[in-house]
Design an enzyme around this catalytic site. Structure first.
Site, PDB file in Angstrom:
ATOM      1  N   ASP A   1       0.874  -1.179   0.000  1.00 22.91           N
ATOM      2  CA  ASP A   1       0.000   0.000   0.000  1.00 22.91           C
ATOM      3  C   ASP A   1       0.907   1.224   0.000  1.00 22.91           C
ATOM      4  O   ASP A   1       1.498   1.578   1.017  1.00 22.91           O
ATOM      5  CB  ASP A   1      -0.905  -0.001   1.250  1.00 22.91           C
ATOM      6  CG  ASP A   1      -1.976   1.085   1.199  1.00 22.91           C
ATOM      7  OD1 ASP A   1      -1.717   2.163   0.622  1.00 22.91           O
ATOM      8  OD2 ASP A   1      -3.072   0.857   1.745  1.00 22.91           O
TER       9      ASP A   1
ATOM     10  N   ARG B   1     -13.784  -4.131  -4.415  1.00 16.63           N
ATOM     11  CA  ARG B   1     -14.723  -3.674  -5.439  1.00 16.63           C
ATOM     12  C   ARG B   1     -14.444  -4.471  -6.714  1.00 16.63           C
ATOM     13  O   ARG B   1     -13.289  -4.708  -7.060  1.00 16.63           O
ATOM     14  CB  ARG B   1     -14.539  -2.174  -5.722  1.00 16.63           C
ATOM     15  CG  ARG B   1     -15.168  -1.272  -4.667  1.00 16.63           C
ATOM     16  CD  ARG B   1     -16.701  -1.340  -4.685  1.00 16.63           C
ATOM     17  NE  ARG B   1     -17.351  -0.546  -3.663  1.00 16.63           N
ATOM     18  CZ  ARG B   1     -17.854  -1.020  -2.512  1.00 16.63           C
ATOM     19  NH1 ARG B   1     -17.751  -2.294  -2.209  1.00 16.63           N
ATOM     20  NH2 ARG B   1     -18.458  -0.233  -1.664  1.00 16.63           N
TER      21      ARG B   1
ATOM     22  N   GLU C   1     -22.993  -5.773 -10.822  1.00 18.71           N
ATOM     23  CA  GLU C   1     -23.715  -6.576  -9.813  1.00 18.71           C
ATOM     24  C   GLU C   1     -25.218  -6.459 -10.030  1.00 18.71           C
ATOM     25  O   GLU C   1     -25.711  -5.344 -10.209  1.00 18.71           O
ATOM     26  CB  GLU C   1     -23.332  -6.104  -8.412  1.00 18.71           C
ATOM     27  CG  GLU C   1     -21.862  -6.402  -8.147  1.00 18.71           C
ATOM     28  CD  GLU C   1     -21.379  -5.997  -6.754  1.00 18.71           C
ATOM     29  OE1 GLU C   1     -22.172  -5.474  -5.960  1.00 18.71           O
ATOM     30  OE2 GLU C   1     -20.190  -6.201  -6.475  1.00 18.71           O
TER      31      GLU C   1
ATOM     32  N   HIS D   1     -21.896 -10.173  -2.662  1.00 18.13           N
ATOM     33  CA  HIS D   1     -21.541  -8.903  -1.998  1.00 18.13           C
ATOM     34  C   HIS D   1     -22.105  -8.851  -0.557  1.00 18.13           C
ATOM     35  O   HIS D   1     -22.863  -7.941  -0.207  1.00 18.13           O
ATOM     36  CB  HIS D   1     -22.048  -7.694  -2.815  1.00 18.13           C
ATOM     37  CG  HIS D   1     -21.291  -6.425  -2.499  1.00 18.13           C
ATOM     38  ND1 HIS D   1     -21.067  -5.435  -3.425  1.00 18.13           N
ATOM     39  CD2 HIS D   1     -20.710  -5.990  -1.346  1.00 18.13           C
ATOM     40  CE1 HIS D   1     -20.392  -4.453  -2.856  1.00 18.13           C
ATOM     41  NE2 HIS D   1     -20.157  -4.766  -1.596  1.00 18.13           N
ATOM     42  N   ILE D   2     -21.693  -9.837   0.229  1.00 21.98           N
ATOM     43  CA  ILE D   2     -22.222  -9.936   1.601  1.00 21.98           C
ATOM     44  C   ILE D   2     -21.183  -9.587   2.664  1.00 21.98           C
ATOM     45  O   ILE D   2     -21.426  -9.773   3.854  1.00 21.98           O
ATOM     46  CB  ILE D   2     -22.768 -11.358   1.890  1.00 21.98           C
ATOM     47  CG1 ILE D   2     -21.690 -12.421   1.615  1.00 21.98           C
ATOM     48  CG2 ILE D   2     -24.024 -11.635   1.098  1.00 21.98           C
ATOM     49  CD1 ILE D   2     -22.006 -13.777   2.205  1.00 21.98           C
ATOM     50  N   GLY D   3     -20.009  -9.089   2.218  1.00 18.25           N
ATOM     51  CA  GLY D   3     -18.921  -8.820   3.172  1.00 18.25           C
ATOM     52  C   GLY D   3     -19.347  -7.985   4.373  1.00 18.25           C
ATOM     53  O   GLY D   3     -18.978  -8.257   5.503  1.00 18.25           O
TER      54      GLY D   3
HETATM   55  P1  NAD Z   1      -9.668   1.980   3.551  1.00 16.89           P
HETATM   56  O1  NAD Z   1      -9.864   3.297   2.887  1.00 16.89           O
HETATM   57  O2  NAD Z   1      -9.541   1.914   5.024  1.00 16.89           O
HETATM   58  O3  NAD Z   1      -8.406   1.239   2.903  1.00 16.89           O
HETATM   59  C1  NAD Z   1      -8.175   1.198   1.543  1.00 16.89           C
HETATM   60  C2  NAD Z   1      -6.676   1.231   1.343  1.00 16.89           C
HETATM   61  O4  NAD Z   1      -6.393   1.126  -0.061  1.00 16.89           O
HETATM   62  C3  NAD Z   1      -6.019   2.536   1.816  1.00 16.89           C
HETATM   63  O5  NAD Z   1      -5.076   2.250   2.833  1.00 16.89           O
HETATM   64  C4  NAD Z   1      -5.355   3.075   0.571  1.00 16.89           C
HETATM   65  O6  NAD Z   1      -4.100   3.689   0.825  1.00 16.89           O
HETATM   66  C5  NAD Z   1      -5.181   1.819  -0.260  1.00 16.89           C
HETATM   67  N1  NAD Z   1      -4.917   2.077  -1.665  1.00 16.89           N
HETATM   68  C6  NAD Z   1      -5.433   3.049  -2.448  1.00 16.89           C
HETATM   69  N2  NAD Z   1      -4.903   2.970  -3.682  1.00 16.89           N
HETATM   70  C7  NAD Z   1      -4.042   1.925  -3.669  1.00 16.89           C
HETATM   71  C8  NAD Z   1      -3.206   1.337  -4.641  1.00 16.89           C
HETATM   72  N3  NAD Z   1      -3.137   1.804  -5.877  1.00 16.89           N
HETATM   73  N4  NAD Z   1      -2.456   0.269  -4.277  1.00 16.89           N
HETATM   74  C9  NAD Z   1      -2.524  -0.240  -3.019  1.00 16.89           C
HETATM   75  N5  NAD Z   1      -3.288   0.294  -2.060  1.00 16.89           N
HETATM   76  C10 NAD Z   1      -4.047   1.348  -2.377  1.00 16.89           C
HETATM   77  O7  NAD Z   1     -10.895   1.067   3.056  1.00 16.89           O
HETATM   78  P2  NAD Z   1     -11.472  -0.247   3.755  1.00 16.89           P
HETATM   79  O8  NAD Z   1     -12.581   0.159   4.669  1.00 16.89           O
HETATM   80  O9  NAD Z   1     -10.354  -1.075   4.242  1.00 16.89           O
HETATM   81  O10 NAD Z   1     -12.169  -0.936   2.482  1.00 16.89           O
HETATM   82  C11 NAD Z   1     -11.400  -1.628   1.519  1.00 16.89           C
HETATM   83  C12 NAD Z   1     -12.283  -2.037   0.355  1.00 16.89           C
HETATM   84  O11 NAD Z   1     -13.333  -2.911   0.800  1.00 16.89           O
HETATM   85  C13 NAD Z   1     -12.990  -0.855  -0.332  1.00 16.89           C
HETATM   86  O12 NAD Z   1     -12.968  -1.043  -1.712  1.00 16.89           O
HETATM   87  C14 NAD Z   1     -14.423  -0.969   0.159  1.00 16.89           C
HETATM   88  O13 NAD Z   1     -15.319  -0.411  -0.760  1.00 16.89           O
HETATM   89  C15 NAD Z   1     -14.564  -2.483   0.246  1.00 16.89           C
HETATM   90  N6  NAD Z   1     -15.671  -2.941   1.097  1.00 16.89           N
HETATM   91  C16 NAD Z   1     -16.357  -4.057   0.696  1.00 16.89           C
HETATM   92  C17 NAD Z   1     -17.410  -4.546   1.452  1.00 16.89           C
HETATM   93  C18 NAD Z   1     -18.139  -5.791   1.040  1.00 16.89           C
HETATM   94  O14 NAD Z   1     -19.311  -5.950   1.398  1.00 16.89           O
HETATM   95  N7  NAD Z   1     -17.510  -6.695   0.320  1.00 16.89           N
HETATM   96  C19 NAD Z   1     -17.796  -3.872   2.644  1.00 16.89           C
HETATM   97  C20 NAD Z   1     -17.047  -2.764   3.053  1.00 16.89           C
HETATM   98  C21 NAD Z   1     -15.979  -2.309   2.271  1.00 16.89           C
END
Ligand code: NAD
Length: 316
Positions: A173, A235, A264, A282-284
């Protein structure tokens, strides 16, 4: 508690959330539809608008909400809200990405265990009356190298759990300071390719933006170790789904697990029917705890904006 703050709730916001908002902040009027006309009529005397992924909060709504100070969205995405129009009017937008970190992290681990231990195909075949004990030989997570991409809230929680499973954890990251890795004892990898070359299991936890959209192209997928596993609960558009299907079909990857898709619900039956892919809809973030955390965090954030004091715990 302030008597003056009036809240508008989008159609379908959970009953528990309405109750908490009323207990802690002020009266809530819940809309019966997502119609712009109904919203504008109801929003006239409201300071707070609590939405879901719907309705679309357009510039027109924002310009016609004279009292509005805050738009609050339990959960992550705020792409249904016109952020520019909010900025112009000084309206704050709050959400609760932190509410579901453990929920998504646990699903990620669950998917990895399911993949490596063939839980899905063996369960499915047993229910069909087939005892395939000798036909599947799984793998443990212990002793493997697990690469985390995106070291935010969810990536960090995954790292904590994976360490307990005794795998080596690597993380990539570029936007997180070194100390966040070192204080958790996680090995930081500077280049994505380097992480992919070393990892037996890769899980993706990045936000979707211009840089991460299509990040896992055919070329990048082939930088992974042959036979490695890929898990995406972030995503869908981060992975080129067609390229992933090809890498799974030709056996380049050992397996993949997806909770999110380019579109989706996903229409790509060819991909979904691959035996080395497991998938969830998409149940995370869909756990009771993630929902109740979201309510509590949202209420706290709104109270902070309006400088409403925390209520003293009962009995104090
Ligand atoms: P967060 O913002 O806390 O963390 C995301 C991280 O991605 C950040 O630390 C950022 O620096 C990093 N990042 C950005 N661009 C990058 C790149 N090019 N290379 C590497 N790292 C990079 O977000 P989070 O709360 O940890 O969520 C992470 C993902 O999970 C998001 O896409 C969010 O939408 C998704 N999510 C999914 C569900 C689900 O139901 N499946 C639920 C909640 C969140």
């Amino acid at each position: 508690m302030s008597e003056k703050i009036k809240i508008l709730g989008a159609a379908g916001i959970p009953k528990e959330m309405v109750e908490r908002l009323e207990q802690e902040i002020g009266p809530v009027e819940v809309l019966s539809s997502d119609s712009e006309e109904e919203i504008i009529k109801a929003i006239q005397d409201k300071q707070v608008f609590v939405v879901r992924s719907k309705p679309k909060v357009t510039a027109h709504i924002i310009q016609n909400a004279p009292q509005l100070k805050v738009i609050a969205r339990p959960g992550v995405g705020t792409d249904n809200i016109d952020r520019k129009a909010c900025e112009e009017r000084g309206i704050k937008v709050v959400n609760t990405p932190e509410a579901s970190a453990s929920s998504v992290a646990e699903l990620t681990i669950g998917l990895a265990i399911a993949l490596l231990h063939y839980i899905y195909p063996t369960c499915h075949s047993l229910k069909e009356g087939k005892w395939l004990k000798g036909e599947y030989t799984g793998k443990t997570i212990e002793g493997k190298t697990w690469g985390i991409i995106g070291f935010g809230g969810i990536g960090r929680r995954v790292a904590e759990i994976v360490k307990v499973l005794r795998a080596e954890v690597l993380a990539y990251d570029p936007y997180v300071p070194d100390e966040e890795f070192t204080k958790r004892g996680i090995k930081r990898i500077a280049r994505l390719e380097e992480l992919l070359e070393q990892s037996d299991i890769v899980s993706i936890h990045v936000v979707l933006n211009q840089e991460t959209e299509g990040m896992f192209s055919e070329e990048v997928l082939h930088k992974m170790k042959k036979g490695a596993y890929l898990i995406n609960t972030s995503r869908g558009k981060v992975i080129n789904q067609k390229a992933l299907g090809k890498a799974l079909e030709e056996g380049y990857l050992g397996g993949a697990a997806l909770d999110v898709y380019e579109v989706e619900p996903p229409m790509d039956q060819e991909l979904l029917s691959l035996p080395n892919l497991i998938c969830t809809p998409h149940i995370g973030g869909s756990t009771e705890e993630a929902f109740s955390n979201a309510t509590e965090i949202l209420v706290r954030k709104i109270k902070e904006i309006f400088h409403i004091k925390e209520t003293a715990p009962l009995g104090s």
